[in-house]
Design an enzyme around this catalytic site. Structure first.
Site, PDB file in Angstrom:
ATOM      1  CG  HIS A  60      -0.366   0.017   2.541  1.00 21.54           C
ATOM      2  ND1 HIS A  60       0.360  -1.035   3.043  1.00 21.54           N
ATOM      3  CD2 HIS A  60      -0.377   0.955   3.530  1.00 21.54           C
ATOM      4  CE1 HIS A  60       0.773  -0.751   4.270  1.00 21.54           C
ATOM      5  NE2 HIS A  60       0.335   0.455   4.582  1.00 21.54           N
ATOM      6  CG  HIS A  62       0.066   4.299   4.897  1.00 22.74           C
ATOM      7  ND1 HIS A  62      -0.639   3.608   5.863  1.00 22.74           N
ATOM      8  CD2 HIS A  62      -0.782   5.268   4.441  1.00 22.74           C
ATOM      9  CE1 HIS A  62      -1.847   4.149   5.990  1.00 22.74           C
ATOM     10  NE2 HIS A  62      -1.955   5.140   5.144  1.00 22.74           N
ATOM     11  CG  ASP A  64       4.885   2.706   7.583  1.00 17.33           C
ATOM     12  OD1 ASP A  64       3.984   3.015   6.774  1.00 17.33           O
ATOM     13  OD2 ASP A  64       4.668   2.031   8.609  1.00 17.33           O
ATOM     14  CG  HIS A  65       4.067  -0.311   4.301  1.00 14.35           C
ATOM     15  ND1 HIS A  65       4.160  -1.648   4.614  1.00 14.35           N
ATOM     16  CD2 HIS A  65       3.586   0.301   5.418  1.00 14.35           C
ATOM     17  CE1 HIS A  65       3.763  -1.838   5.856  1.00 14.35           C
ATOM     18  NE2 HIS A  65       3.400  -0.664   6.365  1.00 14.35           N
ATOM     19  CG  HIS A 115      -3.976   0.076   6.902  1.00 14.18           C
ATOM     20  ND1 HIS A 115      -3.944   0.484   8.226  1.00 14.18           N
ATOM     21  CD2 HIS A 115      -2.780   0.442   6.373  1.00 14.18           C
ATOM     22  CE1 HIS A 115      -2.792   1.073   8.473  1.00 14.18           C
ATOM     23  NE2 HIS A 115      -2.067   1.069   7.366  1.00 14.18           N
ATOM     24  CG  ASP A 136       0.538  -1.588   7.805  1.00 22.49           C
ATOM     25  OD1 ASP A 136       1.446  -2.440   7.877  1.00 22.49           O
ATOM     26  OD2 ASP A 136       0.740  -0.372   7.982  1.00 22.49           O
ATOM     27  CG  HIS A 175       4.174  -2.629  11.010  1.00 19.80           C
ATOM     28  ND1 HIS A 175       4.957  -1.529  11.289  1.00 19.80           N
ATOM     29  CD2 HIS A 175       3.368  -2.270   9.981  1.00 19.80           C
ATOM     30  CE1 HIS A 175       4.634  -0.535  10.461  1.00 19.80           C
ATOM     31  NE2 HIS A 175       3.669  -0.971   9.654  1.00 19.80           N
TER      32      HIS A 175
END
Length: 253
Positions: A60, A62, A64-65, A115, A136, A175
């Site tokens: 996705h 975001h 942090d991805h 998400h 996530d 995560h």
């Protein structure tokens, strides 16, 4: 199929990138390489050993991805497969569509909006070996927050799309959140599968790839919406209401 987990931001985000290699052809993909400074050394080591990086895959958009895409592209000019909103994405596969890595690995894209609306989980199959990279959406013992979606969407993502996979499919989330997830789960139910997960999380730093879809159906309260114990905790019986109440309770922990 060889899966190498690459921890990122340990102690804060506790993210994972994953390098997945077809052992016959040595073709490989890197999934969610969000922190290049931690990922690039692993990629260089792999390439120096004869592995060829063929794609970046994002679950996705975001940061942090998908936030490492530009930097990774400086070193490896490869197409990016991922959700429509991912940085520099080349191709967004249709739900249920497939592609291959090397000679042996078949990958199926599974759209799981909630998400984020561009969330995609990826099922990798190599013979009898099956792994799903869930970003996530699904964590070991938990699920992601509903940032862009609804309880209905998460119920469908977890309890139809992912629950429909073979029970022996190993789960690789974005995560390492298992300790926190099981801390919540034991307040909801005291089942043997949850206690077993609690014991494992207490004695193991990493849990990715150690549990399957079949395990999640037993110890993940977000995948047990019809369980009377879970319903009693939430005070609800409609499964969407149960999902909403669970997420709200987890958010407030």
């Amino acid at each position: 199929m060889h899966v190498e987990s690459i921890p990122m931001w340990e102690g804060s985000g506790n993210n994972y990138a994953y390098l997945v290699t077809d052992e016959k052809s040595k073709d490989a993909v890197i999934i969610d390489p969000a922190n290049p400074s931690e990922v690039l050394p692993s990629l260089k080591k792999a390439v120096d050993s004869g592995i060829k990086i063929t794609n970046i895959i994002n679950t996705h958009h975001h940061h942090d991805h998908a936030g490492g895409n530009s930097k990774i592209l400086e070193a490896y000019r490869v197409p990016i497969i991922g959700g429509k909103d991912c940085d520099k994405v080349t191709k967004t596969p249709e739900h249920g569509s497939t592609f291959t890595i090397g000679d042996n690995i078949k990958v199926k894209a599974l759209h799981t909006p909630c998400h984020t609306q561009d969330s995609i989980c990826f099922l990798f199959e190599d013979g009898n070996d099956k792994a799903v990279f869930t970003g996530d959406t699904l964590f070991i013992g938990g699920c992601g927050r509903f940032f862009e979606g609804t309880p209905e969407e998460m119920d469908k993502a977890l309890n139809q799309t992912l629950a429909g996979l073979p029970d022996d499919t190993k789960v690789y989330p974005g995560h390492e959140y298992t300790k926190g997830n099981v801390k919540f789960a034991v307040t909801v139910a005291q089942s043997e599968p949850i206690k077993k997960l609690e014991a494992f999380a207490g004695s193991n730093k990493q849990t990715q790839g150690k549990f399957t879809i079949g395990d999640e159906k037993q110890h993940n309260v977000f995948m047990r919406l019809d369980d009377p114990t879970v319903q009693k905790y939430t005070g609800k019986t409609d499964r969407v209401d149960v999902m909403a109440a669970l997420r709200e309770a987890k958010n407030s922990m």
